[in-house]
Scaffold this active site. Structure first.
Site, mmCIF file in Angstrom:
data_model
loop_
_atom_site.group_PDB
_atom_site.id
_atom_site.type_symbol
_atom_site.label_atom_id
_atom_site.label_comp_id
_atom_site.label_asym_id
_atom_site.label_seq_id
_atom_site.Cartn_x
_atom_site.Cartn_y
_atom_site.Cartn_z
ATOM 1 N NE ARG A 101 -68.370 -10.736 -47.588
ATOM 2 C CZ ARG A 101 -67.243 -11.253 -47.139
ATOM 3 N NH1 ARG A 101 -67.265 -12.074 -46.093
ATOM 4 N NH2 ARG A 101 -66.098 -10.950 -47.702
ATOM 5 N NE ARG A 142 -68.706 -15.722 -47.921
ATOM 6 C CZ ARG A 142 -67.425 -15.517 -47.558
ATOM 7 N NH1 ARG A 142 -66.875 -16.268 -46.632
ATOM 8 N NH2 ARG A 142 -66.720 -14.566 -48.110
ATOM 9 N NE ARG A 182 -63.359 -11.127 -51.304
ATOM 10 C CZ ARG A 182 -64.420 -11.889 -51.006
ATOM 11 N NH1 ARG A 182 -65.407 -12.022 -51.867
ATOM 12 N NH2 ARG A 182 -64.478 -12.511 -49.855
ATOM 13 N NE ARG A 194 -57.790 -10.223 -46.376
ATOM 14 C CZ ARG A 194 -58.949 -10.619 -45.841
ATOM 15 N NH1 ARG A 194 -59.172 -10.476 -44.564
ATOM 16 N NH2 ARG A 194 -59.875 -11.175 -46.590
ATOM 17 C CE LYS A 210 -59.771 -15.890 -43.874
ATOM 18 N NZ LYS A 210 -60.084 -16.096 -45.302
HETATM 19 P P1 AMP Z 1 -63.141 -10.981 -45.206
HETATM 20 O O1 AMP Z 1 -64.457 -10.906 -44.513
HETATM 21 O O2 AMP Z 1 -62.037 -11.427 -44.303
HETATM 22 O O3 AMP Z 1 -63.214 -11.781 -46.477
HETATM 23 O O4 AMP Z 1 -62.757 -9.498 -45.634
HETATM 24 C C1 AMP Z 1 -63.557 -8.771 -46.546
HETATM 25 C C2 AMP Z 1 -62.791 -7.577 -47.073
HETATM 26 O O5 AMP Z 1 -62.439 -6.708 -45.978
HETATM 27 C C3 AMP Z 1 -61.449 -7.906 -47.728
HETATM 28 O O6 AMP Z 1 -61.603 -8.248 -49.099
HETATM 29 C C4 AMP Z 1 -60.698 -6.587 -47.554
HETATM 30 O O7 AMP Z 1 -61.140 -5.623 -48.480
HETATM 31 C C5 AMP Z 1 -61.164 -6.144 -46.171
HETATM 32 N N1 AMP Z 1 -60.264 -6.661 -45.109
HETATM 33 C C6 AMP Z 1 -60.567 -7.572 -44.140
HETATM 34 N N2 AMP Z 1 -59.503 -7.818 -43.354
HETATM 35 C C7 AMP Z 1 -58.495 -7.054 -43.834
HETATM 36 C C8 AMP Z 1 -57.140 -6.889 -43.477
HETATM 37 N N3 AMP Z 1 -56.587 -7.577 -42.458
HETATM 38 N N4 AMP Z 1 -56.390 -5.990 -44.191
HETATM 39 C C9 AMP Z 1 -56.927 -5.285 -45.218
HETATM 40 N N5 AMP Z 1 -58.196 -5.429 -45.625
HETATM 41 C C10 AMP Z 1 -58.986 -6.301 -44.954
#
Ligand code: AMP
Length: 192
Positions: free
Chosen positions: A134, A128, A146, A89, A14
């Site tokens: 991360r 990654r 996740r 989400r 994404k």
């Molecule tokens: P991402 O970079 O999109 O994979 O997000 C990394 C982490 O951030 C996720 O596993 C969640 O813990 C948190 N996170 C990101 N976006 C959201 C969201 N829209 N709602 C809740 N938690 C989020």
């Protein structure tokens, strides 16, 4: 104005694709994960709170996430639209997003959903982790959590956008450029 939700499981690509779409269509790219990570790096109150969820692979609570999203949108009112990456989400986040956009006289045009099979996702996340630094990419248990959270809480959003006729499935396998072309084609078809 065009507003796109880029949807897909962790590791679907994404972030990479959102950057390309933002550049081509002059959209403001909002990645809630990136905003949380920025706050974690700077050790803000929001960052400290988010970290306690992110490190476990859980979702940050809706009220916190939605407030942060509104703040981010308000700081960037002048773009030709937004590309939402990693948001919404949950169904409550999706409803909040509709309301936020409606108040600004606009709405979501489409949800582009990157479809990638689970084994491929795990391989991509492992790769990654080597350069992203991360913690949530490095641990197989957190990755699995996740993916489970995605399947339980986020995947149902597909129906939310399907009911509105906004859901578009995109094959997320193949080269980055191939996937970008598929996304461009879908967006161009609604702009035509
Ligand atoms: P991402 O970079 O999109 O994979 O997000 C990394 C982490 O951030 C996720 O596993 C969640 O813990 C948190 N996170 C990101 N976006 C959201 C969201 N829209 N709602 C809740 N938690 C989020």
């Amino acid at each position: 104005m065009i507003n796109i939700v880029l949807f897909g499981p962790p590791g679907a690509g994404k972030g990479t694709q959102a950057e390309k779409l933002a550049e081509k269509y002059n959209l403001f790219h909002i990645s809630t994960g990136d905003v949380f990570r920025y706050n974690m790096k700077n050790e803000t109150e929001l960052g400290k709170l988010a970290k306690s969820y992110i490190d476990k692979g859980e979702l940050v609570p809706d009220d916190v996430t939605i407030k942060m999203l509104v703040d981010t949108i308000e700081k960037h009112p002048e773009s030709d639209g937004y590309i939402f990456d990693g948001f919404p989400r949950t169904i409550d986040q999706a409803k909040a997003l509709d309301k936020i956009l409606l108040e600004r006289g606009t709405s979501i045009n489409m949800m582009l959903a990157l479809d990638v099979e689970e084994e491929e996702l795990k391989q991509r996340l492992k790769k990654r982790a080597l350069d992203s630094g991360r913690a949530d990419d490095a641990d197989p248990e957190i990755i699995q959590n996740r993916i489970n959270v995605y399947l339980e809480e986020t995947y149902p959003l597909k129906e939310f956008y399907k009911e509105q006729g906004k859901f578009v499935k995109i094959d997320g396998h193949g080269s980055i450029d191939d996937i970008t072309e598929r996304l461009y084609d879908s967006i161009d078809s609604i702009l035509a």
